[in-house]
Design a protein around this motif. Structure first.
Motif, PDB file in Angstrom:
ATOM      1  N   ILE A 187      -6.911   0.472  -4.359  1.00  0.00           N
ATOM      2  CA  ILE A 187      -7.914   0.053  -3.373  1.00  0.00           C
ATOM      3  C   ILE A 187      -9.310   0.294  -3.944  1.00  0.00           C
ATOM      4  O   ILE A 187      -9.577   1.326  -4.559  1.00  0.00           O
ATOM      5  CB  ILE A 187      -7.740   0.839  -2.064  1.00  0.00           C
ATOM      6  N   MET A 239       0.838  -1.183   0.000  1.00  0.00           N
ATOM      7  CA  MET A 239       0.000   0.000   0.000  1.00  0.00           C
ATOM      8  C   MET A 239       0.879   1.240   0.000  1.00  0.00           C
ATOM      9  O   MET A 239       1.780   1.358   0.816  1.00  0.00           O
ATOM     10  CB  MET A 239      -0.864   0.026   1.250  1.00  0.00           C
ATOM     11  N   TYR A 262      -4.423 -10.222  -3.736  1.00  0.00           N
ATOM     12  CA  TYR A 262      -4.824  -8.852  -3.452  1.00  0.00           C
ATOM     13  C   TYR A 262      -6.235  -8.674  -4.003  1.00  0.00           C
ATOM     14  O   TYR A 262      -6.434  -8.670  -5.222  1.00  0.00           O
ATOM     15  CB  TYR A 262      -3.859  -7.865  -4.109  1.00  0.00           C
ATOM     16  N   CYS A 303       0.390   4.250   1.126  1.00  0.00           N
ATOM     17  CA  CYS A 303      -0.319   5.173   2.012  1.00  0.00           C
ATOM     18  C   CYS A 303       0.269   5.017   3.401  1.00  0.00           C
ATOM     19  O   CYS A 303       0.932   4.019   3.705  1.00  0.00           O
ATOM     20  CB  CYS A 303      -1.819   4.889   2.032  1.00  0.00           C
ATOM     21  N   CYS A 346      -4.604   5.207   5.812  1.00  0.00           N
ATOM     22  CA  CYS A 346      -5.258   3.901   5.694  1.00  0.00           C
ATOM     23  C   CYS A 346      -5.031   3.128   6.989  1.00  0.00           C
ATOM     24  O   CYS A 346      -4.130   3.452   7.771  1.00  0.00           O
ATOM     25  CB  CYS A 346      -4.744   3.135   4.478  1.00  0.00           C
ATOM     26  N   VAL A 404      -2.092  -0.213  -4.642  1.00  0.00           N
ATOM     27  CA  VAL A 404      -1.785  -1.476  -3.985  1.00  0.00           C
ATOM     28  C   VAL A 404      -0.573  -2.063  -4.704  1.00  0.00           C
ATOM     29  O   VAL A 404      -0.544  -2.139  -5.936  1.00  0.00           O
ATOM     30  CB  VAL A 404      -2.973  -2.454  -4.083  1.00  0.00           C
TER      31      VAL A 404
END
Length: 301
Positions: free
Chosen positions: A129, A1, A104, A3, A9, A55
């Motif tokens: 995402i 990720m 994923y 983030c 997140c 992702v």
């Protein structure tokens, strides 16, 4: 990720380590549900999803399979019969050395960037995402397998091994630091100039309201929490420009809340709201220990 975990997140659910209805995560907490075998990393609202959160591949490998084209939609709205067999939504499956496989799931429609047979590197973007398949909130579900055996990446053990076992996390040092366990927390909070609707809060419609007109129909403070447990005590309060208490609400939870939305405020009467700075505060405590203590402010003019 790509983030910041805990800020942009959040890990909403872990692998369920306890067979049976009383689900427990790897530290014996309540951030799991019955037979969940993945790690759910979410963004707070649909607006955050629409901004695009990449992702990435956890390790180098070869893409075995992909799916794209599934819509990002609350499964209750789409209908469970239309999701059957596609519960993972848009997804990428990658084979790695040593018999390891990563998956994923619930990626955003149209975002998958890889194809079967393609070699990918660690950190390569796979998609974004989303909320496709059987997903009640925008997130990616990360699943790990060794051969046919599901593995909890936080312990390196099969899910049914039980919680608080002396396993070994499979994350590298940087990922392990980012993924430090949080027993619940605040996802988002803000103000609205009308009576906020739950769907609009989840969509992120009220994000960024740092100023409201004195003619607003209401002055409301809203919060979204995650991972709350029975017995958690909570409090919301707003203070007006004069420092006096404008509104307050508190209570104690009687059941587990994966997502918890609460609104506090007042409707405007015949007169405009007094201008100035309104400050709100939200607190949650568990067994006497503070879990959440956040403040927000809005200027009325």
């Amino acid at each position: 990720m790509l983030c910041e975990i805990g800020v942009e997140c959040f890990v909403q659910q872990y692998v369920d380590t306890r067979p049976g209805p009383l689900a427990q995560d790897y530290l014996c907490g309540g951030l799991a549900y019955d037979r969940h075998d993945g790690t759910d990393i979410r963004v707070p609202t649909l607006a955050d999803m629409e901004r695009g959160v990449p992702v990435v591949a956890a390790a180098p490998g070869t893409v075995r399979a992909v799916r794209d084209g599934e819509p990002d939609m609350d499964p209750a709205r789409r209908g469970l019969d239309r999701i059957k067999g596609r519960e993972s939504g848009n997804a990428v499956l990658i084979d790695h050395l040593g018999g390891w496989t990563t998956q994923y799931s619930h990626l955003k429609q149209g975002s998958v960037l890889v194809r079967p047979g393609q070699r990918v590197g660690a950190g390569q973007i796979l998609g974004l995402i989303g909320q496709s398949g059987l997903a009640e909130f925008p997130h990616v579900e990360f699943r790990l397998f060794h051969g046919d055996q599901r593995i909890d990446p936080f312990t390196g053990l099969p899910p049914e091994s039980g919680c608080d076992k002396p396993g070994r996390a499979l994350w590298d040092a940087e990922a392990a630091q980012a993924l430090v366990y949080r027993a619940g927390g605040l996802l988002a909070a803000g103000f609205a100039g009308s009576n906020p609707e739950i769907g609009a809060i989840k969509a992120g419609a009220y994000l960024g309201n740092d100023r409201l007109p004195a003619s607003a129909a209401a002055l409301a403070f809203w919060v979204i929490d995650y991972g709350l447990e029975p017995g958690d005590s909570w409090r919301l309060e707003i203070h007006g420009p004069d420092g006096r208490l404008f509104a307050e609400s508190d209570g104690k939870l009687d059941r587990k809340q994966a997502d918890w939305i609460r609104v506090l405020g007042r409707r405007r009467g015949d007169r405009p709201w007094p201008s100035g700075r309104y400050e709100a505060r939200h607190r949650v405590a568990r067994n006497g220990v503070v879990l959440i203590d956040r403040a927000r402010a809005v200027v009325v003019e």
